[in-house]
Design an enzyme around this catalytic site. Structure first.
Site, short mmCIF file in Angstrom:
data_model
loop_
_atom_site.label_atom_id
_atom_site.label_comp_id
_atom_site.label_asym_id
_atom_site.label_seq_id
_atom_site.Cartn_x
_atom_site.Cartn_y
_atom_site.Cartn_z
N HIS A 1 -3.43 -4.11 3.16
CA HIS A 1 -4.40 -3.38 3.99
C HIS A 1 -3.90 -3.05 5.39
CE1 HIS A 1 -8.13 -1.79 5.56
NE2 HIS A 1 -8.21 -2.73 6.47
N GLU B 1 -4.30 2.27 -3.11
CA GLU B 1 -5.56 2.81 -2.61
C GLU B 1 -5.40 3.93 -1.58
OE1 GLU B 1 -8.21 0.85 -0.20
OE2 GLU B 1 -6.78 0.55 1.40
N ASN B 2 -4.17 4.15 -1.10
CA ASN B 2 -3.91 5.24 -0.15
C ASN B 2 -2.99 6.30 -0.74
OD1 ASN B 2 -3.72 2.50 1.93
ND2 ASN B 2 -5.28 4.05 2.31
N ASN C 1 -10.51 -0.94 0.11
CA ASN C 1 -11.70 -0.33 0.70
C ASN C 1 -11.76 1.19 0.48
OD1 ASN C 1 -9.45 -0.72 2.67
ND2 ASN C 1 -10.71 0.63 3.95
N HIS C 2 -10.63 1.80 0.07
CA HIS C 2 -10.62 3.23 -0.23
C HIS C 2 -10.69 3.49 -1.75
CE1 HIS C 2 -9.96 4.45 3.89
NE2 HIS C 2 -8.90 3.66 3.98
N HIS D 1 -0.75 -2.65 6.48
CA HIS D 1 0.36 -1.69 6.42
C HIS D 1 1.59 -2.08 7.23
CE1 HIS D 1 -2.36 1.95 5.12
NE2 HIS D 1 -2.62 0.84 4.45
N HIS E 1 -6.93 -8.02 -0.06
CA HIS E 1 -7.03 -6.80 0.74
C HIS E 1 -7.98 -7.08 1.91
CE1 HIS E 1 -6.12 -2.53 1.00
NE2 HIS E 1 -7.35 -2.36 1.44
N ASP F 1 0.80 -1.22 0.00
CA ASP F 1 0.00 0.00 0.00
C ASP F 1 0.84 1.28 0.00
OD1 ASP F 1 -1.17 -2.32 1.32
OD2 ASP F 1 -2.96 -1.10 1.60
#
Length: 270
Positions: free
Chosen positions: A178, A39-40, A67-68, A180, A153, A8
């Site tokens: 997810h 996604e981040n 999820n983001h 991290h 994820h 991520d």
């Protein structure tokens, strides 16, 4: 084939690490295909079209989400015209974008990348096991694809381990994202699938999972909302997993990658 999955990417610091290290890694490790979870990437929440293109420009072949996926509202539109960006395949029917795509490398090899989101301690989604099974039936390893990468994820290590073993022998790499934090369990499963419970993040580890420490600590100690989370801005550690496959598409070598920042460094032999 030689594959690299990058964990991520968090904010500006993580993006800088991608730009700095991916071109050199592609050359040093003779990589055929690179996947990064992004996604981040946009301020810690979601991704923009410009950022996704920045990743492609420096050598990332596919950007997976989680999820983001749609925290940046423009993703609802651009993801339809961006086959290099994948949201989880078990979003409900009608969600924009795609959760799997069959890519072709410069050498003409076919790489299927799938993104799926877990359901334990996460938003309610369609069954990830059924989603993966359907995609593998349509594009099996060794017949329709020369390599298959699955981004798991999910929050729970147990769910990621269950999904990986469910796919063992049918995908080249099943890699957790997810949470991290890079886990120390990278290995090749009994039937030839490379696995790690979490690849870790590509971000500043002098943080709380990539965010400036002050606000998360304040929320834990006071239990009240405050300012929004902001990505930590110190030097990032690029974290990921290197996998080399055999002629059958299954893993024959796996090694962690950690470059830059404050974590202990790890770089596979060429």
């Amino acid at each position: 084939m030689r594959l690299l999955f990058i964990g991520d990417v968090i904010g500006r610091s993580g993006r800088a690490a991608i730009a700095e290290h991916v071109p050199a890694l592609r050359e040093r490790l003779a990589l055929d295909f690179v996947v990064a979870n992004g996604e981040n990437a946009a301020g810690g929440f979601g991704i923009t079209e410009a950022i996704a293109q920045e990743f492609v420009n420096v050598g990332v072949d596919c950007v997976t989400l989680g999820n983001h996926s749609f925290d940046q509202r423009e993703a609802l539109v651009f993801i339809e015209r961006a086959p290099h960006v994948l949201r989880p395949m078990n979003y409900p029917p009608g969600a924009p974008g795609r959760g799997a795509f069959l890519y072709e490398t410069e050498k003409g090899e076919r790489v299927l990348v799938m993104s799926v989101m877990g359901r334990v301690f996460m938003d309610a989604m369609d069954d990830p096991f059924a989603s993966v099974e359907k995609e593998l039936a349509a594009c099996p390893l060794g017949l329709a694809a020369d390599a298959i990468v699955l981004d798991l994820h999910a929050e729970a290590s147990s769910e990621k381990q269950a999904l990986a073993n469910f796919c063992d022998g049918r995908v080249s790499l099943a890699i957790g994202t997810h949470t991290h934090v890079p886990t120390a369990d990278w290995r090749i499963l009994p039937h030839g699938t490379a696995f790690q419970s979490d690849a870790g993040m590509t971000g500043d580890y002098d943080s709380v999972i990539g965010m400036d420490k002050e606000e998360p600590i304040r929320r834990f100690t006071r239990k009240t909302p405050g300012s929004r989370f902001e990505p930590a801005a110190g030097p990032a550690t690029l974290c990921g997993l290197f996998v080399e496959t055999g002629s059958d598409g299954l893993a024959k070598r796996v090694a962690p990658v950690r470059i830059g920042g404050i974590l202990g460094q790890a770089l596979p032999e060429p």
